[in-house]
Design a protein around this motif. Structure first.
Motif, PDB file in Angstrom:
ATOM      1  N   GLU A  28       0.801  -1.279   0.081  1.00  0.00           N
ATOM      2  CA  GLU A  28      -0.075   0.181   0.064  1.00  0.00           C
ATOM      3  C   GLU A  28       0.998   1.164   0.051  1.00  0.00           C
ATOM      4  N   TYR A  29       0.578   2.131  -0.729  1.00  0.00           N
ATOM      5  CA  TYR A  29       1.154   3.485  -0.770  1.00  0.00           C
ATOM      6  C   TYR A  29       0.350   4.545  -1.204  1.00  0.00           C
ATOM      7  N   ILE A  30       0.814   5.908  -1.210  1.00  0.00           N
ATOM      8  CA  ILE A  30       0.099   6.868  -1.528  1.00  0.00           C
ATOM      9  C   ILE A  30       1.056   7.731  -2.667  1.00  0.00           C
ATOM     10  N   GLU A  31       0.400   8.201  -3.700  1.00  0.00           N
ATOM     11  CA  GLU A  31       1.332   8.846  -4.676  1.00  0.00           C
ATOM     12  C   GLU A  31       1.767  10.038  -3.972  1.00  0.00           C
ATOM     13  N   LYS A  32       2.997  10.627  -4.268  1.00  0.00           N
ATOM     14  CA  LYS A  32       3.730  11.862  -3.858  1.00  0.00           C
ATOM     15  C   LYS A  32       2.948  13.026  -4.092  1.00  0.00           C
ATOM     16  N   THR A  33       1.978  12.959  -5.240  1.00  0.00           N
ATOM     17  CA  THR A  33       1.321  14.093  -5.392  1.00  0.00           C
ATOM     18  C   THR A  33       0.352  14.442  -4.676  1.00  0.00           C
ATOM     19  N   PHE A  34      -0.211  13.519  -4.008  1.00  0.00           N
ATOM     20  CA  PHE A  34      -1.446  13.789  -3.016  1.00  0.00           C
ATOM     21  C   PHE A  34      -0.707  14.421  -1.787  1.00  0.00           C
ATOM     22  N   ARG A  35       0.384  13.965  -1.276  1.00  0.00           N
ATOM     23  CA  ARG A  35       1.034  14.551  -0.117  1.00  0.00           C
ATOM     24  C   ARG A  35       1.395  16.098  -0.527  1.00  0.00           C
ATOM     25  N   GLY A  36       1.672  16.437  -1.644  1.00  0.00           N
ATOM     26  CA  GLY A  36       1.952  17.983  -1.999  1.00  0.00           C
ATOM     27  C   GLY A  36       0.776  18.619  -2.013  1.00  0.00           C
ATOM     28  N   GLN A  37      -0.320  17.893  -2.539  1.00  0.00           N
ATOM     29  CA  GLN A  37      -1.542  18.641  -2.549  1.00  0.00           C
ATOM     30  C   GLN A  37      -2.100  18.977  -1.055  1.00  0.00           C
ATOM     31  N   VAL A  54     -11.028  25.467  -0.826  1.00  0.00           N
ATOM     32  CA  VAL A  54     -11.677  24.365  -0.935  1.00  0.00           C
ATOM     33  C   VAL A  54     -12.528  24.424  -2.412  1.00  0.00           C
ATOM     34  N   ALA A  55     -12.986  25.765  -3.227  1.00  0.00           N
ATOM     35  CA  ALA A  55     -13.576  25.759  -4.483  1.00  0.00           C
ATOM     36  C   ALA A  55     -12.210  25.125  -5.284  1.00  0.00           C
ATOM     37  N   PHE A  56     -11.107  25.538  -5.206  1.00  0.00           N
ATOM     38  CA  PHE A  56     -10.030  25.135  -5.879  1.00  0.00           C
ATOM     39  C   PHE A  56      -9.608  23.705  -5.868  1.00  0.00           C
ATOM     40  N   TYR A  57      -9.561  23.141  -4.892  1.00  0.00           N
ATOM     41  CA  TYR A  57      -9.144  21.470  -4.701  1.00  0.00           C
ATOM     42  C   TYR A  57     -10.607  20.895  -4.807  1.00  0.00           C
ATOM     43  N   SER A  58     -11.931  21.382  -5.055  1.00  0.00           N
ATOM     44  CA  SER A  58     -12.887  20.824  -5.320  1.00  0.00           C
ATOM     45  C   SER A  58     -13.047  20.312  -6.701  1.00  0.00           C
ATOM     46  N   GLN A  59     -12.197  20.825  -7.590  1.00  0.00           N
ATOM     47  CA  GLN A  59     -11.965  20.395  -9.014  1.00  0.00           C
ATOM     48  C   GLN A  59     -10.622  19.959  -9.385  1.00  0.00           C
ATOM     49  N   LYS A  60     -10.753  18.721 -10.360  1.00  0.00           N
ATOM     50  CA  LYS A  60      -9.305  18.305 -10.411  1.00  0.00           C
ATOM     51  C   LYS A  60      -8.346  19.364 -11.597  1.00  0.00           C
ATOM     52  N   GLY A  61      -9.234  20.005 -12.393  1.00  0.00           N
ATOM     53  CA  GLY A  61      -8.563  20.935 -13.232  1.00  0.00           C
ATOM     54  C   GLY A  61      -7.558  20.128 -14.073  1.00  0.00           C
ATOM     55  N   GLY A  62      -6.512  20.711 -14.086  1.00  0.00           N
ATOM     56  CA  GLY A  62      -5.304  20.078 -14.992  1.00  0.00           C
ATOM     57  C   GLY A  62      -4.261  19.409 -14.047  1.00  0.00           C
ATOM     58  N   ALA A  63      -4.670  19.211 -12.812  1.00  0.00           N
ATOM     59  CA  ALA A  63      -3.883  18.367 -11.922  1.00  0.00           C
ATOM     60  C   ALA A  63      -3.789  16.763 -11.978  1.00  0.00           C
ATOM     61  N   SER A  64      -2.636  16.472 -12.029  1.00  0.00           N
ATOM     62  CA  SER A  64      -2.401  14.828 -12.111  1.00  0.00           C
ATOM     63  C   SER A  64      -2.989  14.186 -10.733  1.00  0.00           C
ATOM     64  N   THR A  65      -3.292  14.951  -9.873  1.00  0.00           N
ATOM     65  CA  THR A  65      -3.933  14.210  -8.877  1.00  0.00           C
ATOM     66  C   THR A  65      -5.257  14.532  -8.537  1.00  0.00           C
ATOM     67  N   ASP A  66      -6.029  13.632  -8.087  1.00  0.00           N
ATOM     68  CA  ASP A  66      -7.643  13.710  -8.170  1.00  0.00           C
ATOM     69  C   ASP A  66      -7.946  14.585  -6.687  1.00  0.00           C
TER      70      ASP A  66
END
Length: 126
Positions: A28-37, A54-66
């Motif tokens: 089990e692991y967590i992608e580094k991008t989630f830690r950064g986000q 919250v509004a910004f992080y509620s949309q995936k936008g162009g980020a590789s992280t969900d």
């Protein structure tokens, strides 16, 4: 709900939200991008406002992280804390809806506390 209890609950939430990934070796692991986000989320709340973060992080936008998974995890932790305190649990579908419908000054600390618990719970995983 004490921080230690929130961290234990957050470990479960990380799995439930699909933030924890299981590889072919059953590790089990967590992608580094989630830690950064999640780190960036805290800074966004501090430097901007709770609603804008919250509004910004509620949309995936162009980020590789969900990013919406992180907001869902934070909201789940908050609802559990309110439930354990015997307070009414929000019925809004998302953290964004909850923040929009409430006074951000009164809920900001709860959101930040849940985000901190989530960030600390990530240390359980590689």
């Amino acid at each position: 709900m004490k921080l230690d209890e929130k961290i234990v609950y957050a470990v479960k939430v990380l799995k439930d939200e699909g933030i924890v990934v299981i590889d072919e070796d059953n590790s089990e692991y967590i992608e580094k991008t989630f830690r950064g986000q999640i780190s960036s989320f805290g800074a966004a709340v501090t430097m901007g406002s709770l609603l804008s973060a919250v509004a910004f992080y509620s949309q995936k936008g162009g980020a590789s992280t969900d990013r919406p998974k992180l907001m869902s995890a934070i909201y789940t932790i908050m609802k559990e804390e309110l439930n354990k305190e015997g307070k009414s649990v929000p019925t809004e579908k998302s953290l964004l809806e909850y923040v929009i419908g409430n006074d951000t000054d009164t809920i900001k600390d709860k959101v930040i506390d849940a985000a901190v618990a989530l960030k600390l719970a990530m240390n359980v995983y590689e």
